[in-house]
Design an enzyme around this catalytic site. Structure first.
Site, PDB file in Angstrom:
ATOM      1  N   LEU A  91       0.806  -1.226   0.000  1.00 39.67           N
ATOM      2  CA  LEU A  91       0.000   0.000   0.000  1.00 39.67           C
ATOM      3  C   LEU A  91       0.836   1.272   0.000  1.00 39.67           C
ATOM      4  O   LEU A  91       0.321   2.359  -0.181  1.00 39.67           O
ATOM      5  CB  LEU A  91      -0.822   0.060   1.288  1.00 39.67           C
ATOM      6  CG  LEU A  91      -2.157  -0.638   1.335  1.00 39.67           C
ATOM      7  CD1 LEU A  91      -2.778  -0.441   2.699  1.00 39.67           C
ATOM      8  CD2 LEU A  91      -3.047  -0.057   0.252  1.00 39.67           C
ATOM      9  N   ILE A 125       6.387   4.174   2.754  1.00 45.62           N
ATOM     10  CA  ILE A 125       6.551   5.552   2.253  1.00 45.62           C
ATOM     11  C   ILE A 125       5.768   6.523   3.163  1.00 45.62           C
ATOM     12  O   ILE A 125       6.235   7.622   3.466  1.00 45.62           O
ATOM     13  CB  ILE A 125       6.059   5.668   0.795  1.00 45.62           C
ATOM     14  CG1 ILE A 125       6.895   4.764  -0.127  1.00 45.62           C
ATOM     15  CG2 ILE A 125       6.083   7.120   0.311  1.00 45.62           C
ATOM     16  CD1 ILE A 125       8.346   5.163  -0.249  1.00 45.62           C
ATOM     17  N   ILE A 180      -0.407 -14.316  10.699  1.00 50.93           N
ATOM     18  CA  ILE A 180       0.051 -15.105  11.852  1.00 50.93           C
ATOM     19  C   ILE A 180       1.457 -14.673  12.275  1.00 50.93           C
ATOM     20  O   ILE A 180       1.746 -14.477  13.444  1.00 50.93           O
ATOM     21  CB  ILE A 180       0.046 -16.605  11.504  1.00 50.93           C
ATOM     22  CG1 ILE A 180      -1.398 -17.101  11.429  1.00 50.93           C
ATOM     23  CG2 ILE A 180       0.833 -17.421  12.527  1.00 50.93           C
ATOM     24  CD1 ILE A 180      -1.550 -18.552  11.123  1.00 50.93           C
ATOM     25  N   THR A 199     -15.388   2.224   2.990  1.00 50.04           N
ATOM     26  CA  THR A 199     -14.631   2.211   4.259  1.00 50.04           C
ATOM     27  C   THR A 199     -14.674   0.850   4.958  1.00 50.04           C
ATOM     28  O   THR A 199     -13.997   0.663   5.960  1.00 50.04           O
ATOM     29  CB  THR A 199     -15.192   3.262   5.236  1.00 50.04           C
ATOM     30  OG1 THR A 199     -16.520   2.884   5.596  1.00 50.04           O
ATOM     31  CG2 THR A 199     -15.199   4.643   4.629  1.00 50.04           C
ATOM     32  N   THR A 230     -11.404  -0.896   5.785  1.00 55.74           N
ATOM     33  CA  THR A 230     -10.717  -0.195   6.875  1.00 55.74           C
ATOM     34  C   THR A 230     -11.348  -0.557   8.218  1.00 55.74           C
ATOM     35  O   THR A 230     -10.639  -0.856   9.194  1.00 55.74           O
ATOM     36  CB  THR A 230     -10.787   1.332   6.649  1.00 55.74           C
ATOM     37  OG1 THR A 230     -10.194   1.628   5.398  1.00 55.74           O
ATOM     38  CG2 THR A 230     -10.085   2.100   7.757  1.00 55.74           C
ATOM     39  N   CYS A 260      28.809  -3.061  -9.827  1.00 57.57           N
ATOM     40  CA  CYS A 260      29.103  -4.377  -9.268  1.00 57.57           C
ATOM     41  C   CYS A 260      29.196  -5.430 -10.377  1.00 57.57           C
ATOM     42  O   CYS A 260      30.193  -5.475 -11.082  1.00 57.57           O
ATOM     43  CB  CYS A 260      28.095  -4.745  -8.188  1.00 57.57           C
ATOM     44  SG  CYS A 260      28.819  -5.883  -6.996  1.00 57.57           S
ATOM     45  N   PHE A 294      30.136  -3.747 -13.464  1.00 61.54           N
ATOM     46  CA  PHE A 294      31.577  -3.440 -13.495  1.00 61.54           C
ATOM     47  C   PHE A 294      32.345  -4.684 -13.935  1.00 61.54           C
ATOM     48  O   PHE A 294      33.207  -4.632 -14.821  1.00 61.54           O
ATOM     49  CB  PHE A 294      31.984  -2.991 -12.076  1.00 61.54           C
ATOM     50  CG  PHE A 294      33.450  -3.060 -11.731  1.00 61.54           C
ATOM     51  CD1 PHE A 294      34.280  -1.959 -11.897  1.00 61.54           C
ATOM     52  CD2 PHE A 294      34.006  -4.217 -11.174  1.00 61.54           C
ATOM     53  CE1 PHE A 294      35.625  -2.014 -11.538  1.00 61.54           C
ATOM     54  CE2 PHE A 294      35.342  -4.277 -10.819  1.00 61.54           C
ATOM     55  CZ  PHE A 294      36.160  -3.174 -11.003  1.00 61.54           C
ATOM     56  N   ARG A 306      31.173 -11.302  -3.987  1.00 63.59           N
ATOM     57  CA  ARG A 306      32.096 -12.406  -3.668  1.00 63.59           C
ATOM     58  C   ARG A 306      33.257 -12.461  -4.649  1.00 63.59           C
ATOM     59  O   ARG A 306      34.246 -13.108  -4.408  1.00 63.59           O
ATOM     60  CB  ARG A 306      31.370 -13.756  -3.791  1.00 63.59           C
ATOM     61  CG  ARG A 306      30.445 -14.064  -2.659  1.00 63.59           C
ATOM     62  CD  ARG A 306      29.911 -15.494  -2.760  1.00 63.59           C
ATOM     63  NE  ARG A 306      28.607 -15.550  -2.131  1.00 63.59           N
ATOM     64  CZ  ARG A 306      28.410 -15.557  -0.822  1.00 63.59           C
ATOM     65  NH1 ARG A 306      29.451 -15.546   0.004  1.00 63.59           N
ATOM     66  NH2 ARG A 306      27.205 -15.580  -0.309  1.00 63.59           N
ATOM     67  N   HIS A 366      28.544  -0.322  -4.748  1.00 63.16           N
ATOM     68  CA  HIS A 366      27.189   0.101  -5.135  1.00 63.16           C
ATOM     69  C   HIS A 366      26.959   1.550  -4.698  1.00 63.16           C
ATOM     70  O   HIS A 366      26.434   1.790  -3.614  1.00 63.16           O
ATOM     71  CB  HIS A 366      26.146  -0.767  -4.425  1.00 63.16           C
ATOM     72  CG  HIS A 366      26.104  -2.185  -4.890  1.00 63.16           C
ATOM     73  ND1 HIS A 366      25.311  -2.586  -5.940  1.00 63.16           N
ATOM     74  CD2 HIS A 366      26.734  -3.290  -4.445  1.00 63.16           C
ATOM     75  CE1 HIS A 366      25.458  -3.888  -6.118  1.00 63.16           C
ATOM     76  NE2 HIS A 366      26.319  -4.346  -5.228  1.00 63.16           N
ATOM     77  N   GLU A 423      24.744   3.513  -5.512  1.00 62.74           N
ATOM     78  CA  GLU A 423      23.312   3.837  -5.407  1.00 62.74           C
ATOM     79  C   GLU A 423      22.812   3.827  -3.971  1.00 62.74           C
ATOM     80  O   GLU A 423      21.843   4.509  -3.643  1.00 62.74           O
ATOM     81  CB  GLU A 423      22.470   2.896  -6.279  1.00 62.74           C
ATOM     82  CG  GLU A 423      22.429   1.424  -5.865  1.00 62.74           C
ATOM     83  CD  GLU A 423      23.547   0.558  -6.454  1.00 62.74           C
ATOM     84  OE1 GLU A 423      24.613   1.125  -6.808  1.00 62.74           O
ATOM     85  OE2 GLU A 423      23.366  -0.669  -6.548  1.00 62.74           O
TER      86      GLU A 423
HETATM   87  N1  GLN Z   1      27.793 -11.734  -8.460  1.00 57.24           N
HETATM   88  C1  GLN Z   1      28.864 -10.819  -8.353  1.00 57.24           C
HETATM   89  C2  GLN Z   1      29.736 -11.087  -7.126  1.00 57.24           C
HETATM   90  O1  GLN Z   1      29.338 -11.804  -6.251  1.00 57.24           O
HETATM   91  C3  GLN Z   1      28.362  -9.393  -8.315  1.00 57.24           C
HETATM   92  C4  GLN Z   1      27.544  -9.092  -7.103  1.00 57.24           C
HETATM   93  C5  GLN Z   1      26.667  -7.885  -7.255  1.00 57.24           C
HETATM   94  O2  GLN Z   1      26.436  -7.412  -8.354  1.00 57.24           O
HETATM   95  N2  GLN Z   1      26.150  -7.395  -6.150  1.00 57.24           N
HETATM   96  O3  GLN Z   1      30.827 -10.597  -7.029  1.00 57.24           O
END
Ligand code: GLN
Length: 543
Positions: free
Chosen positions: A28, A32, A160, A199, A202, A391, A394, A472, A515, A517
């Site tokens: 819903l 936010i 539950i 309503t 609700t 990630c 890259f 990883r 990352h 972001e």
């Molecule tokens: N799978 C890749 C790693 O483990 C990249 C991980 C990711 O994009 N968060 O390194």
């Protein structure tokens, strides 16, 4: 103990807690609504934090599939959590920690470990009081140091799995002073066929809440349009709240406008009055209006960005969408980002990338769709299309370069092709002997050293950056020299680990092992994303 905050609010008066529950159905926008309430209190000068309760049995979200649950959000301390925490960080502009996500798995694991250690001194260990005590302890600890703590209970009242949490909240309310606690219940107000707001759902959901001993102080009705006066009166009457405690939360064009809509409804004022904080709140003139100014900024142009990934769910890349939006707010650009299924690009892009201004290849796991990502990266590199790889994105940029520029056929990541003759991306050495999957990646904030004179240096305006990680695999050190000789620049490193790559001759070709972001905020856009938009503008000749 908390110190006096900017408002002059004296914490010895008692920390304030806002509990947010949801009714009728999930999805819903309860998170936010909760985060927006927090934003308004932060605008008034209070230190606000949040706790997200996820009643599932997983200890954390780290092992959950983005197809089902959306993105796994990563905190600075490496906590792998529900994406709602990302919304709290973005709305409140704070950095949270793993303790701010409470799951059934975490609570039970802790209580059972204590039982095994003999800490309960022979007692029968039970949901009440042992599980509920642990839930209350976690909420209090997470609230430490803030004026107001918002606690959102995931799921819908009546599930539950949520019961022990709601029982803990009931007890919690009794243990605190009445004026320090506020219950907000968010429900759906649907329309009937003849266009009437209904309503009854609700009413039923509040009835359910009251049957477990919880009476909401505030009701927020989610509906496409504002609630009619009649609807509000009906809800007030049947749910036993004053009519001015019923608030509308209609659909708005952007989630960042929800705080503005709730402010117009007077929700913040109602909360401050309830908490007897009106005196402490900053005066009207001192209200921080940065949020309003940022999210209502007019845009000058629009760019189209392709997000090439394998997860079809919009929520799977939510932080990337938001980070693009933040960069757009900073550059007064509307960013139209749309998802392109990476699997569909594997045999060439069939013109699907022709009209996009920029390409983002996000993170991910597993082999599906990787050839399509590599194709998209090749297209971006060869056609001077601005590219941002995050990630896995890259890592795939390294694979693409190794294959098509360095000339290593079959180069790949060992994660995706264990037989590759050229594992240019390989397992991190410390990952080799791990058996458990949960919480064992290279996680959280690490410092990256940035080479001077590079694009990364310019973007981050310094020689280090601190960003969050979740991986990883890494660039295999055995190939670094060859890749660099072939023209790829690793402009950011962390010890022997490659963190940032770029191509100097390209308008914008930038990849990060981390990352960025996750640290982007509406008022503080992430440098690689801003650089990406600048690259797009430069390519289009806008600047
Ligand atoms: N799978 C890749 C790693 O483990 C990249 C991980 C990711 O994009 N968060 O390194």
């Amino acid at each position: 103990m908390p110190t006096e905050s900017d408002t002059g609010y004296d914490p010895s008066l008692g920390r304030k807690f806002i509990f947010v529950t949801g009714g009728v159905m999930s999805g819903l926008g309860k998170g936010i609504t909760a985060a927006s309430t927090g934003r308004l209190l932060a605008n008034a000068g209070f230190d606000v934090t949040a706790v997200k309760i996820d009643p599932y049995l997983n200890v954390d979200a780290g092992t959950m599939n983005p197809f089902q649950h959306g993105e796994v959000y990563v905190l600075k301390d490496g906590g792998e959590v529900d994406l709602d925490l990302g919304n709290y960080e973005r709305f409140l502009d704070i950095d949270m920690t793993f303790d701010h996500n409470v799951t059934t798995g975490k609570v039970y694991e802790h209580v059972i470990n204590k039982e095994r250690a003999g800490d309960y001194l022979g007692k029968t260990v039970q949901i009440i009081p042992h599980i509920t005590d642990d839930i209350k302890r976690r909420i209090r600890e997470a609230a430490e140091g803030s004026d107001v703590c918002i606690i959102e209970v995931g799921g819908t009242v009546g599930d539950i799995e949520g019961m022990p949490f709601l029982e803990a909240l009931r007890q919690f309310a009794h243990e605190e002073d009445e004026e320090d606690i506020l219950f907000t219940h968010v429900t759906l107000v649907p329309y009937s066929k003849n266009g009437e707001q209904k309503t009854k759902p609700t009413q039923h959901s509040v009835k359910e809440l009251r049957s477990i001993g919880l009476q909401p102080d505030i009701l927020v009705g989610r509906s496409p349009n504002p609630l009619d006066a009649e609807t509000r009166e009906k809800i007030a009457l049947f749910c036993d709240v004053p009519v001015d405690a019923v608030f509308s939360n209609p659909d708005v064009e952007d989630i960042y406008h929800v705080p503005l809509a709730l402010e117009e409804e007077g929700l913040d004022q109602y909360v401050l009055d309830h908490f007897e904080l009106t005196e402490s709140a900053a005066t009207a003139e001192a209200y921080d209006t940065t949020w309003r100014e940022t999210v209502t900024r007019e845009t000058d142009d629009e760019v189209s960005v392709a997000l090439v990934g394998k997860y079809g769910l919009e929520d799977a890349y939510i932080s990337i969408h938001e980070a693009l939006k933040h960069a757009g707010l900073q550059r007064k650009t509307a960013v139209d980002s749309h998802w392109i299924h990476s699997e569909e690009l594997a045999d060439g892009h069939d013109g699907r990338l022709d009209d996009v201004d920029g390409i983002v290849v996000p993170g991910g796991f597993g082999a599906r769709g990787t050839e399509g990502k590599i194709e998209a990266i090749r297209y971006a590199r060869e056609h001077d299309v601005p590219f941002l790889g995050l990630c896995l994105g890259f890592q795939m940029a390294v694979v693409e370069y190794a294959r098509n520029v360095l000339g290593l056929p079959g180069a790949h990541s060992a994660e995706l092709d264990s037989e590759t003759p050229h594992p240019v991306i390989d397992l991190l050495p410390e990952q080799k002997d791990l058996d458990d999957m949960g919480g064992t990646m290279r996680l959280g904030t690490h410092i990256t050293e940035i080479k001077e004179g590079t694009l990364a240096h310019e973007l981050y305006d310094g020689t280090t950056c601190e960003e969050r990680h979740r991986h990883r695999y890494e660039v295999n050190p055995a190939y670094i020299e060859d890749l660099e000789e072939a023209g790829l620049v690793f402009s950011g490193t962390s010890g022997r680990r490659m963190e940032i790559l770029e191509l100097p001759e390209h308008p914008y070709f930038f990849g990060t092992q981390f990352h960025p972001e996750f640290r982007s905020r509406p008022t503080r856009a992430s440098p690689p994303f801003v650089g990406f938009l600048d690259g797009i503008h430069a390519t289009r000749g806008d600047n």
